[in-house]
Motif scaffolding. Structure first.
Motif, PDB file in Angstrom:
ATOM      1  N   PRO A 367      36.451  35.077  43.408  1.00 53.90           N
ATOM      2  CA  PRO A 367      37.229  33.865  43.733  1.00 53.90           C
ATOM      3  C   PRO A 367      38.078  33.389  42.558  1.00 53.90           C
ATOM      4  O   PRO A 367      39.229  32.977  42.741  1.00 53.90           O
ATOM      5  CB  PRO A 367      36.154  32.845  44.106  1.00 53.90           C
ATOM      6  N   LYS A 368      37.524  33.438  41.351  1.00 61.26           N
ATOM      7  CA  LYS A 368      38.268  32.968  40.182  1.00 61.26           C
ATOM      8  C   LYS A 368      39.513  33.821  39.948  1.00 61.26           C
ATOM      9  O   LYS A 368      40.584  33.302  39.572  1.00 61.26           O
ATOM     10  CB  LYS A 368      37.355  33.004  38.955  1.00 61.26           C
ATOM     11  N   ASP A 369      39.407  35.139  40.222  1.00 56.50           N
ATOM     12  CA  ASP A 369      40.564  36.020  40.047  1.00 56.50           C
ATOM     13  C   ASP A 369      41.687  35.664  41.021  1.00 56.50           C
ATOM     14  O   ASP A 369      42.870  35.631  40.660  1.00 56.50           O
ATOM     15  CB  ASP A 369      40.155  37.481  40.253  1.00 56.50           C
ATOM     16  N   GLU A 387      43.258  22.279  32.928  1.00 51.56           N
ATOM     17  CA  GLU A 387      42.551  21.231  33.667  1.00 51.56           C
ATOM     18  C   GLU A 387      42.279  21.675  35.109  1.00 51.56           C
ATOM     19  O   GLU A 387      41.200  21.447  35.649  1.00 51.56           O
ATOM     20  CB  GLU A 387      43.376  19.944  33.656  1.00 51.56           C
ATOM     21  N   ILE A 388      43.258  22.332  35.724  1.00 59.70           N
ATOM     22  CA  ILE A 388      43.101  22.821  37.097  1.00 59.70           C
ATOM     23  C   ILE A 388      41.982  23.865  37.165  1.00 59.70           C
ATOM     24  O   ILE A 388      41.140  23.845  38.070  1.00 59.70           O
ATOM     25  CB  ILE A 388      44.433  23.419  37.611  1.00 59.70           C
ATOM     26  N   LEU A 389      41.973  24.781  36.185  1.00 57.35           N
ATOM     27  CA  LEU A 389      40.940  25.828  36.160  1.00 57.35           C
ATOM     28  C   LEU A 389      39.553  25.224  35.942  1.00 57.35           C
ATOM     29  O   LEU A 389      38.564  25.688  36.521  1.00 57.35           O
ATOM     30  CB  LEU A 389      41.255  26.847  35.072  1.00 57.35           C
ATOM     31  N   ALA A 390      39.496  24.180  35.116  1.00 61.43           N
ATOM     32  CA  ALA A 390      38.211  23.532  34.870  1.00 61.43           C
ATOM     33  C   ALA A 390      37.680  22.882  36.136  1.00 61.43           C
ATOM     34  O   ALA A 390      36.486  22.977  36.464  1.00 61.43           O
ATOM     35  CB  ALA A 390      38.359  22.491  33.757  1.00 61.43           C
ATOM     36  N   VAL A 391      38.573  22.229  36.880  1.00 61.35           N
ATOM     37  CA  VAL A 391      38.177  21.604  38.149  1.00 61.35           C
ATOM     38  C   VAL A 391      37.740  22.669  39.140  1.00 61.35           C
ATOM     39  O   VAL A 391      36.745  22.506  39.866  1.00 61.35           O
ATOM     40  CB  VAL A 391      39.334  20.764  38.728  1.00 61.35           C
ATOM     41  N   GLU A 397      31.155  26.223  41.189  1.00 60.46           N
ATOM     42  CA  GLU A 397      29.739  26.124  40.830  1.00 60.46           C
ATOM     43  C   GLU A 397      28.969  25.319  41.866  1.00 60.46           C
ATOM     44  O   GLU A 397      27.844  25.673  42.250  1.00 60.46           O
ATOM     45  CB  GLU A 397      29.602  25.468  39.455  1.00 60.46           C
ATOM     46  N   GLU A 398      29.603  24.227  42.374  1.00 62.62           N
ATOM     47  CA  GLU A 398      28.950  23.392  43.385  1.00 62.62           C
ATOM     48  C   GLU A 398      28.743  24.167  44.681  1.00 62.62           C
ATOM     49  O   GLU A 398      27.682  24.102  45.300  1.00 62.62           O
ATOM     50  CB  GLU A 398      29.798  22.144  43.633  1.00 62.62           C
TER      51      GLU A 398
END
Length: 406
Positions: A367-369, A387-391, A397-398
């Motif tokens: 998913p991250k890719d 900031e977008i990637l951190a969110v 994770e949730e």
């Protein structure tokens, strides 16, 4: 004798949930003054009196209040039902209306002769007959009988409409010889220009009726259903008066009008322009252009001006959508209200399946890719991107925690 033709009042209409009751009241006030000052003898209302078949109590109250005011003018009122109207609701008080010298024909009666309304002049003799034909439903036209396919049904509808108008003309010739006749109708005719607020009738308007099929007997045909005022090509005057107020943003540039005939001069109507009670404004552009246009607005109508805002940008950017929301929410200008906003990105966002070559399968990617590849196609600063990637990491994770718990 002076005759005023109007149609498509659509009492109870809401535009983006905004009530148009004030617009209608102002129109009625104008109409009353015009009828009084110009000594109008007959008022024709060609269908779609209400916007809904089951109108609200407030809409019904407006209707009856308007009729009471108009009835005091010594003007003969003849109204017909349209495709938006409930025939039974309009017909219910018919006898009471007749006692007040008003004729309201909601649906086609079993006896066609009941649609013929004689109009008496000052000498108490019949000077004019109005064939008040309401909107014709399939049951009135018997369009399904004997139709073997779709095209046959369309032709049956056209033939059914023609037969009703021709039958009305024949009855008039027999019962009222040498008396001029005006016809009313609520239908879609070929070769006209419509607007987005009109509901399709007669099978999506595909069964467009040729105006030449009205024949040559009627002196004038007063039509309703099309909200844009216009003439239809025919051997006799066949005209749509249009709606008296704009009912959609597609009608914002229409010059609203009523039509007035003076039978002493003939049956060619005079177009009387209506005041512009409310502005409908559509603005488009990028964020900067929209802000400039909103700041430059000038009030030109009595009622609150309603605004549609279209944001048009080249590249997709979620922050611009948020900025538009903020612009709309912060807009506070007396006499103006934004009722709708839209967003259009010329270079549309690619779906995940389009971001990778055909040989790559989405199920093989993390998913991250996929998300990283997706945002790579947008213009973000390094700070915003991080900031977008951190969110995204928090959301991912949730989601993964919830799946594990299940």
């Amino acid at each position: 004798m002076k005759i005023l033709h109007t149609a498509d009042w659509h009492i109870g209409k809401k535009l983006h949930k905004h009530e148009l009751s004030e617009d209608f009241d102002l129109f009625i006030n104008w109409l009353i003054e015009y009828i009084r000052s110009e000594h109008i003898d007959v008022l024709l209302i060609s269908g779609d009196i209400f916007d809904l078949a089951n109108p609200s109590s407030e809409a019904r109250k407006q209707y009856y209040q308007a009729l009471i005011k108009l009835q005091k003018l010594n003007c003969k009122i003849i109204a017909t039902g349209g495709n938006h109207d409930s025939p039974s609701m309009l017909d219910a008080p018919r006898e009471l209306m007749k006692a007040l010298d008003m004729e309201v024909i909601g649906g086609l009666p079993a006896d066609l002769e009941e649609t013929l309304v004689p109009v008496y002049g000052k000498n108490k003799e019949i000077e004019l007959v109005v064939a008040a034909i309401p909107y014709l439903r399939d049951a009135d036209l018997r369009s399904g009988a004997g139709a073997s396919n779709y095209e046959d049904r369309l032709e049956a509808i056209r033939e059914g409409i023609k037969n009703i108008f021709h039958s009305a003309a024949e009855i008039c010739q027999e019962k009222y010889p040498d008396i001029p006749v005006i016809a009313m109708g609520h239908l879609y005719t070929a070769g006209i220009e419509s607007s987005e607020s009109e509901r399709d009738i007669q099978i999506g308007n595909l069964a467009a009726f040729q105006a030449s099929q009205f024949g040559e007997y009627f002196k004038y045909v007063a039509l309703g259903h099309i909200h844009k005022p216009q003439r239809v090509n025919a051997g006799i005057p066949v005209l749509y008066s249009g709606s008296p107020i704009p009912l959609s943003f597609s009608e914002r540039t229409d010059e609203k009008r009523v039509l007035v005939l003076d039978t002493e001069k003939g049956y060619e109507p005079e177009s009387i322009n209506l005041p512009n009670f409310r502005q409908l404004i559509r603005l488009s552009g990028n964020l900067e252009e929209l802000q400039l246009k909103l700041n430059s607005l000038e009030k030109r109508s009595e009622l609150i001006s309603l605004i549609e805002v279209d944001l048009v940008e080249n590249q997709y950017d979620a922050q611009k959508i948020y900025a538009l929301d903020s612009m709309v929410n912060d807009f506070k200008r007396e006499g103006f209200e934004i009722v709708k906003q839209r967003v259009q990105f010329k270079n549309r966002v690619k779906g995940a399946a389009e971001l990778y070559k055909n040989e790559q399968k989405l199920e093989d990617l993390k998913p991250k890719d996929v998300f990283t590849e997706l945002i790579a196609h947008h213009e973000y600063s390094d700070e915003d991107r991080n900031e977008i990637l951190a969110v995204f990491d928090e959301i991912l994770e949730e989601v993964q925690s919830e799946n594990t718990a299940e």
